[in-house]
Write a protein that holds these residues in place. Sequence first.
Motif, PDB file in Angstrom:
ATOM      1  N   ILE A 104      12.120   2.164  -6.283  1.00  0.00           N
ATOM      2  CA  ILE A 104      11.782   1.862  -4.887  1.00  0.00           C
ATOM      3  C   ILE A 104      10.886   0.625  -4.822  1.00  0.00           C
ATOM      4  O   ILE A 104      11.053  -0.240  -3.956  1.00  0.00           O
ATOM      5  CB  ILE A 104      11.074   3.069  -4.232  1.00  0.00           C
ATOM      6  N   ALA A 105       9.928   0.530  -5.754  1.00  0.00           N
ATOM      7  CA  ALA A 105       9.041  -0.639  -5.800  1.00  0.00           C
ATOM      8  C   ALA A 105       9.852  -1.913  -6.033  1.00  0.00           C
ATOM      9  O   ALA A 105       9.572  -2.967  -5.439  1.00  0.00           O
ATOM     10  CB  ALA A 105       8.001  -0.459  -6.905  1.00  0.00           C
ATOM     11  N   THR A 106      10.855  -1.817  -6.884  1.00  0.00           N
ATOM     12  CA  THR A 106      11.719  -2.970  -7.161  1.00  0.00           C
ATOM     13  C   THR A 106      12.514  -3.365  -5.915  1.00  0.00           C
ATOM     14  O   THR A 106      12.692  -4.548  -5.619  1.00  0.00           O
ATOM     15  CB  THR A 106      12.687  -2.645  -8.309  1.00  0.00           C
ATOM     16  N   GLU A 107      12.957  -2.350  -5.169  1.00  0.00           N
ATOM     17  CA  GLU A 107      13.730  -2.628  -3.950  1.00  0.00           C
ATOM     18  C   GLU A 107      12.862  -3.289  -2.881  1.00  0.00           C
ATOM     19  O   GLU A 107      13.285  -4.237  -2.214  1.00  0.00           O
ATOM     20  CB  GLU A 107      14.317  -1.316  -3.407  1.00  0.00           C
ATOM     21  N   LEU A 152       8.793  11.925   0.586  1.00  0.00           N
ATOM     22  CA  LEU A 152       7.980  10.801   0.132  1.00  0.00           C
ATOM     23  C   LEU A 152       8.686   9.449   0.309  1.00  0.00           C
ATOM     24  O   LEU A 152       8.047   8.456   0.662  1.00  0.00           O
ATOM     25  CB  LEU A 152       7.574  10.999  -1.325  1.00  0.00           C
ATOM     26  N   PHE A 153       9.982   9.402   0.061  1.00  0.00           N
ATOM     27  CA  PHE A 153      10.704   8.142   0.225  1.00  0.00           C
ATOM     28  C   PHE A 153      10.753   7.732   1.697  1.00  0.00           C
ATOM     29  O   PHE A 153      10.595   6.551   2.029  1.00  0.00           O
ATOM     30  CB  PHE A 153      12.113   8.242  -0.339  1.00  0.00           C
ATOM     31  N   ALA A 154      10.989   8.701   2.588  1.00  0.00           N
ATOM     32  CA  ALA A 154      11.019   8.385   4.023  1.00  0.00           C
ATOM     33  C   ALA A 154       9.660   7.869   4.476  1.00  0.00           C
ATOM     34  O   ALA A 154       9.573   6.858   5.190  1.00  0.00           O
ATOM     35  CB  ALA A 154      11.408   9.627   4.828  1.00  0.00           C
ATOM     36  N   LEU A 155       8.586   8.539   4.065  1.00  0.00           N
ATOM     37  CA  LEU A 155       7.232   8.111   4.435  1.00  0.00           C
ATOM     38  C   LEU A 155       6.946   6.697   3.925  1.00  0.00           C
ATOM     39  O   LEU A 155       6.402   5.852   4.645  1.00  0.00           O
ATOM     40  CB  LEU A 155       6.220   9.104   3.858  1.00  0.00           C
ATOM     41  N   THR A 156       7.344   6.425   2.680  1.00  0.00           N
ATOM     42  CA  THR A 156       7.119   5.106   2.087  1.00  0.00           C
ATOM     43  C   THR A 156       7.902   4.028   2.820  1.00  0.00           C
ATOM     44  O   THR A 156       7.361   2.969   3.171  1.00  0.00           O
ATOM     45  CB  THR A 156       7.531   5.116   0.601  1.00  0.00           C
ATOM     46  N   PHE A 157       9.175   4.286   3.070  1.00  0.00           N
ATOM     47  CA  PHE A 157      10.017   3.283   3.727  1.00  0.00           C
ATOM     48  C   PHE A 157       9.563   3.021   5.175  1.00  0.00           C
ATOM     49  O   PHE A 157       9.611   1.883   5.648  1.00  0.00           O
ATOM     50  CB  PHE A 157      11.479   3.707   3.707  1.00  0.00           C
ATOM     51  N   SER A 211       0.830  -1.208   0.000  1.00  0.00           N
ATOM     52  CA  SER A 211       0.000   0.000   0.000  1.00  0.00           C
ATOM     53  C   SER A 211       0.864   1.258   0.000  1.00  0.00           C
ATOM     54  O   SER A 211       0.536   2.251  -0.655  1.00  0.00           O
ATOM     55  CB  SER A 211      -0.937  -0.001   1.215  1.00  0.00           C
ATOM     56  N   ALA A 212       1.972   1.219   0.735  1.00  0.00           N
ATOM     57  CA  ALA A 212       2.883   2.373   0.769  1.00  0.00           C
ATOM     58  C   ALA A 212       3.512   2.613  -0.605  1.00  0.00           C
ATOM     59  O   ALA A 212       3.633   3.750  -1.056  1.00  0.00           O
ATOM     60  CB  ALA A 212       3.968   2.150   1.815  1.00  0.00           C
ATOM     61  N   ILE A 213       3.888   1.526  -1.285  1.00  0.00           N
ATOM     62  CA  ILE A 213       4.473   1.651  -2.620  1.00  0.00           C
ATOM     63  C   ILE A 213       3.448   2.203  -3.601  1.00  0.00           C
ATOM     64  O   ILE A 213       3.752   3.081  -4.418  1.00  0.00           O
ATOM     65  CB  ILE A 213       5.013   0.290  -3.104  1.00  0.00           C
ATOM     66  N   TYR A 214       2.218   1.701  -3.523  1.00  0.00           N
ATOM     67  CA  TYR A 214       1.179   2.203  -4.424  1.00  0.00           C
ATOM     68  C   TYR A 214       0.887   3.679  -4.148  1.00  0.00           C
ATOM     69  O   TYR A 214       0.694   4.469  -5.079  1.00  0.00           O
ATOM     70  CB  TYR A 214      -0.109   1.385  -4.278  1.00  0.00           C
ATOM     71  N   ALA A 271       8.315  -0.571   6.266  1.00  0.00           N
ATOM     72  CA  ALA A 271       9.136  -1.272   7.254  1.00  0.00           C
ATOM     73  C   ALA A 271       8.295  -1.985   8.303  1.00  0.00           C
ATOM     74  O   ALA A 271       8.770  -2.899   8.972  1.00  0.00           O
ATOM     75  CB  ALA A 271      10.078  -0.280   7.945  1.00  0.00           C
ATOM     76  N   ARG A 272       7.032  -1.590   8.426  1.00  0.00           N
ATOM     77  CA  ARG A 272       6.157  -2.232   9.409  1.00  0.00           C
ATOM     78  C   ARG A 272       5.967  -3.723   9.114  1.00  0.00           C
ATOM     79  O   ARG A 272       5.698  -4.512  10.018  1.00  0.00           O
ATOM     80  CB  ARG A 272       4.798  -1.524   9.423  1.00  0.00           C
ATOM     81  N   SER A 273       6.100  -4.088   7.826  1.00  0.00           N
ATOM     82  CA  SER A 273       5.931  -5.502   7.480  1.00  0.00           C
ATOM     83  C   SER A 273       7.231  -6.112   6.942  1.00  0.00           C
ATOM     84  O   SER A 273       7.217  -7.167   6.349  1.00  0.00           O
ATOM     85  CB  SER A 273       4.814  -5.662   6.435  1.00  0.00           C
ATOM     86  N   GLN A 274       8.340  -5.410   7.134  1.00  0.00           N
ATOM     87  CA  GLN A 274       9.638  -5.927   6.700  1.00  0.00           C
ATOM     88  C   GLN A 274      10.473  -6.286   7.936  1.00  0.00           C
ATOM     89  O   GLN A 274      10.556  -5.510   8.887  1.00  0.00           O
ATOM     90  CB  GLN A 274      10.398  -4.861   5.883  1.00  0.00           C
ATOM     91  N   GLN A 275      11.096  -7.436   7.927  1.00  0.00           N
ATOM     92  CA  GLN A 275      11.841  -7.886   9.093  1.00  0.00           C
ATOM     93  C   GLN A 275      13.022  -6.979   9.416  1.00  0.00           C
ATOM     94  O   GLN A 275      13.335  -6.734  10.569  1.00  0.00           O
ATOM     95  CB  GLN A 275      12.341  -9.319   8.877  1.00  0.00           C
ATOM     96  N   GLN A 276      13.684  -6.472   8.386  1.00  0.00           N
ATOM     97  CA  GLN A 276      14.886  -5.686   8.643  1.00  0.00           C
ATOM     98  C   GLN A 276      14.592  -4.285   9.154  1.00  0.00           C
ATOM     99  O   GLN A 276      15.466  -3.589   9.635  1.00  0.00           O
ATOM    100  CB  GLN A 276      15.759  -5.599   7.378  1.00  0.00           C
ATOM    101  N   GLY A 277      13.312  -3.849   9.035  1.00  0.00           N
ATOM    102  CA  GLY A 277      12.953  -2.533   9.531  1.00  0.00           C
ATOM    103  C   GLY A 277      13.520  -1.405   8.676  1.00  0.00           C
ATOM    104  O   GLY A 277      14.009  -1.614   7.575  1.00  0.00           O
ATOM    105  N   PHE A 278      13.465  -0.203   9.223  1.00  0.00           N
ATOM    106  CA  PHE A 278      13.887   0.984   8.484  1.00  0.00           C
ATOM    107  C   PHE A 278      15.064   1.628   9.191  1.00  0.00           C
ATOM    108  O   PHE A 278      15.027   1.852  10.402  1.00  0.00           O
ATOM    109  CB  PHE A 278      12.723   1.971   8.385  1.00  0.00           C
ATOM    110  N   SER A 279      16.111   1.921   8.433  1.00  0.00           N
ATOM    111  CA  SER A 279      17.313   2.529   9.011  1.00  0.00           C
ATOM    112  C   SER A 279      17.380   4.002   8.624  1.00  0.00           C
ATOM    113  O   SER A 279      17.591   4.332   7.451  1.00  0.00           O
ATOM    114  CB  SER A 279      18.567   1.797   8.512  1.00  0.00           C
ATOM    115  N   TRP A 280      17.170   4.878   9.596  1.00  0.00           N
ATOM    116  CA  TRP A 280      17.281   6.313   9.324  1.00  0.00           C
ATOM    117  C   TRP A 280      18.704   6.671   8.908  1.00  0.00           C
ATOM    118  O   TRP A 280      18.901   7.578   8.105  1.00  0.00           O
ATOM    119  CB  TRP A 280      16.886   7.108  10.569  1.00  0.00           C
ATOM    120  N   ARG A 281      19.672   5.982   9.458  1.00  0.00           N
ATOM    121  CA  ARG A 281      21.075   6.285   9.129  1.00  0.00           C
ATOM    122  C   ARG A 281      21.349   6.035   7.652  1.00  0.00           C
ATOM    123  O   ARG A 281      21.924   6.889   6.966  1.00  0.00           O
ATOM    124  CB  ARG A 281      21.987   5.426  10.009  1.00  0.00           C
ATOM    125  N   ASN A 282      20.935   4.853   7.169  1.00  0.00           N
ATOM    126  CA  ASN A 282      21.160   4.537   5.759  1.00  0.00           C
ATOM    127  C   ASN A 282      20.366   5.458   4.846  1.00  0.00           C
ATOM    128  O   ASN A 282      20.857   5.890   3.801  1.00  0.00           O
ATOM    129  CB  ASN A 282      20.793   3.073   5.490  1.00  0.00           C
TER     130      ASN A 282
END
Length: 308
Positions: free
Chosen positions: A274-277, A140-145, A97-100, A149-160
Amino acid sequence: MAIVNIIFPIMFMVTLGYGLTRVGFFSKEHIAGISKFTFYVSIPAFLFTNMLAAPLAQSIDPYSLLAFYIPVLLVFVIGYQINRYIGPITQRNSDASAIYALGCSYSNTVIVGLPVITAALGKAMIGSIFMIITFHSAFLFALTFVLAARSQQQGFSWRNFSRSMVLNPVVLSISLGIIANGLTIKLGEQLDDGLALLAKPALACALFVLGANLSFYRIGDNWRLALIASGLKILLLPALVYVMAAIVCQLPAQNTMMLVLLSASPLGVNAYLIATEVKQHQATLGSTVVLSTLLSVLSFSLWLTWLT
């Protein structure tokens, strides 16, 4: 200026890039080389030199930022909810949904928006344009990621994420231009001339590469979702920006036109990357890039006719 005089040179370069690549005169490797020069050398030189010369005091306008980003956020939320309710059953999760939502709200501000606005308004608004562009991808990229990240195991890295944004050639070149402008740094006549020569092909190359890349994408099975995303992107978003800019914030006509044309730009290719990633809605966003770019000719014509 007649609408055709604004639109035709832009579409000519896009069509030329598409046609020459489609017939095989340029390969994918050739376009990759041209893209690298364009986005890492020529466009940064263009953005830096123009930001260096821009009147900063006139460029920083919080009302313009609000008039642009409030509608962007609203359309992002609408896109998110659309996917949650009518998207494919297997893709009604947070990351898809975030990607869409990104596909419904992310504008191709540099490659398409900038040439259209400079053709319509000249370089008078270029400082204000760059202020919008500087925060556009980061927001927009920060909001999407974060949502993905809520459903991704690795989560979201603000540093990266912060590192990738700071080193982004668009953000970096505009930021350096702002710093040099604020410090009134003089580059010298020879360096000025060299950078000006380097910057000259930036917009033409960007449009050519856009057309070439369109030849690599196809309108896939999710064309209905892509059509909805395109409608939100090039019709609803600029309409909301117009209401915010002209009616709510009562901005000058030139500022309103600049913001509307930026928001009427088609979906940027970076959203597809981003969708591909994230591995969600790749076909949908690839189709949206193609559809929204084709339909943006009508959208730009409509808004240019309305606002001029």
